[in-house]
Enzyme design. Structure first.
Site, PDB file in Angstrom:
ATOM      1  N   ASN A 230       0.842  -1.196   0.000  1.00  0.00           N
ATOM      2  CA  ASN A 230       0.000   0.000   0.000  1.00  0.00           C
ATOM      3  C   ASN A 230       0.875   1.243   0.000  1.00  0.00           C
ATOM      4  OD1 ASN A 230       0.529   0.807   2.844  1.00  0.00           O
ATOM      5  ND2 ASN A 230      -0.376  -1.204   3.238  1.00  0.00           N
ATOM      6  N   PHE A 349      -3.637   3.306  15.201  1.00  0.00           N
ATOM      7  CA  PHE A 349      -3.925   4.310  14.184  1.00  0.00           C
ATOM      8  C   PHE A 349      -5.123   3.841  13.375  1.00  0.00           C
ATOM      9  CE2 PHE A 349      -0.932   7.848  13.435  1.00  0.00           C
ATOM     10  CZ  PHE A 349      -0.131   7.674  14.546  1.00  0.00           C
ATOM     11  N   LYS A 363     -13.236   1.720  15.780  1.00  0.00           N
ATOM     12  CA  LYS A 363     -11.993   0.948  15.713  1.00  0.00           C
ATOM     13  C   LYS A 363     -11.336   0.857  17.082  1.00  0.00           C
ATOM     14  CE  LYS A 363     -10.161   0.919  11.553  1.00  0.00           C
ATOM     15  NZ  LYS A 363      -9.503   1.367  10.337  1.00  0.00           N
TER      16      LYS A 363
HETATM   17  N1  CTP Z   1      -3.305  -3.177  12.384  1.00  0.00           N
HETATM   18  C1  CTP Z   1      -2.514  -4.211  12.800  1.00  0.00           C
HETATM   19  N2  CTP Z   1      -2.567  -5.404  12.169  1.00  0.00           N
HETATM   20  C2  CTP Z   1      -3.394  -5.597  11.126  1.00  0.00           C
HETATM   21  C3  CTP Z   1      -4.229  -4.543  10.680  1.00  0.00           C
HETATM   22  C4  CTP Z   1      -4.147  -3.338  11.323  1.00  0.00           C
HETATM   23  O1  CTP Z   1      -1.731  -4.038  13.729  1.00  0.00           O
HETATM   24  N3  CTP Z   1      -3.425  -6.784  10.548  1.00  0.00           N
HETATM   25  C5  CTP Z   1      -3.271  -1.904  13.107  1.00  0.00           C
HETATM   26  C6  CTP Z   1      -2.715  -0.741  12.332  1.00  0.00           C
HETATM   27  O2  CTP Z   1      -1.314  -0.628  12.513  1.00  0.00           O
HETATM   28  C7  CTP Z   1      -3.463   0.426  12.941  1.00  0.00           C
HETATM   29  C8  CTP Z   1      -4.806  -0.177  13.308  1.00  0.00           C
HETATM   30  O3  CTP Z   1      -4.587  -1.564  13.423  1.00  0.00           O
HETATM   31  O4  CTP Z   1      -2.864   0.848  14.142  1.00  0.00           O
HETATM   32  C9  CTP Z   1      -5.908   0.098  12.328  1.00  0.00           C
HETATM   33  O5  CTP Z   1      -5.486  -0.221  11.038  1.00  0.00           O
HETATM   34  P1  CTP Z   1      -6.443   0.103   9.801  1.00  0.00           P
HETATM   35  O6  CTP Z   1      -5.776  -0.410   8.569  1.00  0.00           O
HETATM   36  O7  CTP Z   1      -6.881   1.540   9.838  1.00  0.00           O
HETATM   37  O8  CTP Z   1      -7.729  -0.716  10.137  1.00  0.00           O
HETATM   38  P2  CTP Z   1      -8.084  -2.214   9.979  1.00  0.00           P
HETATM   39  O9  CTP Z   1      -8.000  -2.875  11.295  1.00  0.00           O
HETATM   40  O10 CTP Z   1      -7.264  -2.827   8.898  1.00  0.00           O
HETATM   41  O11 CTP Z   1      -9.621  -2.113   9.545  1.00  0.00           O
HETATM   42  P3  CTP Z   1     -10.254  -1.587   8.156  1.00  0.00           P
HETATM   43  O12 CTP Z   1      -9.264  -1.924   7.059  1.00  0.00           O
HETATM   44  O13 CTP Z   1     -11.512  -2.350   8.048  1.00  0.00           O
HETATM   45  O14 CTP Z   1     -10.472  -0.127   8.310  1.00  0.00           O
END
Ligand code: CTP
Length: 438
Positions: A230, A349, A363
């Protein structure tokens, strides 16, 4: 009500920021060494960071760079002699040291170090270092010398003794030396010294804390040459690592594939996939007291990465990929016994494209973290600035658009306040200064 954190990108928000060394007056001392050429750049960098700089040079330093150069860069006449008659009381060593917030000797030669160690005072710079009020005017030294001189037991002994005498010995660099040899002993680069000097003045609100941070994207392989990733640049996570280190924490940064240099004094672990990141984090979480998940972790990975490059078969039909969900690193740590007992403060985050407040609140609850930091992904990925929305159990507060480093410093203060407020009482009970109630 939804909060608008998408401020106008037209004006550069960093233009209004107070430079990190604003209000600081530094004496920059140069002793003799080829690294004097770097001190010219350092002087500029200190001034750009907001400091005023008074340069003092030894006779040996004048062999390497002229006072004219340093005067032009600092905007002040350079002092080179204790017999300088410009000072009405003829006491340049007293006057110059009394008005300084710190004395930085860069480069500090092996000979000058030995001189400081013995309290000798036969030139203006050493006289000034000896005459400085030790409780008010810290002495920082940036050694610069040949690798054999650096490795000599006498020099190593002097490092230890100078620290014991209250000086702060900044590190040295490793690499090619002017003499043609390669090894330890180069003076740190100007931007590294600047980073250390800025850190020196930051209040140590995270002293004693061990901070674990994830940053950047992850890369999920499809085959040996392709993968899914990403647009995260890692800049926010790296800025937080720098700010946490400035605030006195011991910092470990687990970074996905990014091309950023590690902040000074931070332990960096490079990883590729979400699974690598999880492994690196779980192995280090036991020792941590704060976990900040700034990484944009891939939610899914191809169920099976092909061992060989997937070739087109000529049919025009793309390959069918199956995905499997990656473990949630943040949620895993937030549910660990250490976090539940309040020994590990977890910060998440949320990178969203819309409805930031609602998504960030949801979240935070879903991940069970005391503090969640929301931002608009497309507005910030790859950029040097950002705007944050802090969400905790009591409500939310905006950190308006600013450089990522400035925001990181504010976030570190917010975390420090919360940790100081409620020691070891569980993750959901920490109060915070709130601007917006939920
Ligand atoms: N995060 C994590 N491990 C994952 C996914 C996310 O540690 N497998 C953490 C990210 O580092 C961030 C938080 O969770 O601190 C939220 O990540 P985000 O990508 O915004 O959300 P998601 O949990 O992936 O949910 P969505 O994609 O549905 O918004």
């Amino acid at each position: 009500m939804e909060l608008d954190v998408k401020n106008s990108p037209a004006a550069d928000p960093r233009a209004d920021e107070t430079p990190a060394l604003a209000g600081k007056h530094l004496v920059l001392g140069l002793s003799g060494g080829i690294a004097c050429y770097k001190s010219a750049e350092l002087c500029r960098a200190l001034i750009k960071a907001g400091a005023t700089v008074q340069v003092v040079m030894t006779e040996a330093a004048e062999q390497f760079i002229t006072p004219v150069t340093m005067q032009a860069l600092s905007g002040r006449p350079v002092y080179t002699s204790q017999w300088d008659s410009r000072e009405p009381n003829s006491m340049a060593h007293i006057n110059l040291s009394r008005e300084a917030d710190a004395i930085l000797v860069a480069p500090c030669s092996a000979d000058f170090m030995a001189k400081l160690l013995h309290g000798r005072a036969d030139d203006l710079l050493s006289l000034m270092c000896l005459a400085r009020p030790m409780d008010k005017v810290p002495l920082l030294i940036a050694p610069a010398m040949n690798r054999e001189m650096y490795a000599h037991p006498a020099t190593q002994r002097n490092f230890v003794q100078l620290e014991a005498d209250g000086a702060r010995v900044l590190g040295v660099g490793n690499g090619f030396q002017a003499c043609g040899e390669t090894g330890d002993g180069r003076m740190l680069e100007p931007e590294q010294l600047l980073e250390d000097i800025i850190a020196f003045f930051v209040p140590k609100v995270l002293a004693g804390q061990r901070v674990l941070i994830t940053a950047g994207p992850t890369y999920e392989a499809i085959d040996p040459v392709r993968g899914i990733t990403n647009l995260s640049s890692g800049k926010m996570g790296f800025a937080i690592a720098r700010a946490a280190r400035e605030a006195g924490a011991e910092v470990t940064l687990v970074a996905g594939p990014v091309a950023l240099p590690a902040p000074r004094g931070v332990t960096r672990i490079d990883v590729k996939s979400a699974q690598n990141m999880l492994d690196a984090v779980t192995g280090r979480a036991q020792a941590a007291t704060i976990f900040i998940a700034a990484a944009a972790v891939a939610d899914w990975r191809p169920a099976l990465a092909a061992e060989q490059k997937i070739k087109k078969d000529g049919s025009g039909t793309p390959p069918q990929l199956e995905f499997t969900e990656n473990a949630d690193i943040l949620a895993t740590l937030a549910q660990s016994p250490a976090a539940q007992a309040g020994r590990l403060f977890c910060v998440g985050f949320a990178a969203e494209s819309h409805d930031l407040l609602q998504h960030a609140q949801a979240k935070r609850l879903r991940k069970q973290v005391p503090l969640l930091v929301g931002n608009i992904g497309p507005d910030t990925f790859g950029q040097d600035d950002n705007a944050l929305l802090l969400v905790d159990a009591n409500g939310s507060a905006e950190l308006p658009r600013a450089s990522k480093l400035s925001l990181a410093r504010q976030l570190v203060l917010e975390i420090a306040n919360r940790i100081a407020a409620v020691p070891e009482s569980g993750p959901s009970a920490r109060p915070s200064p709130q601007k917006n109630k939920p």
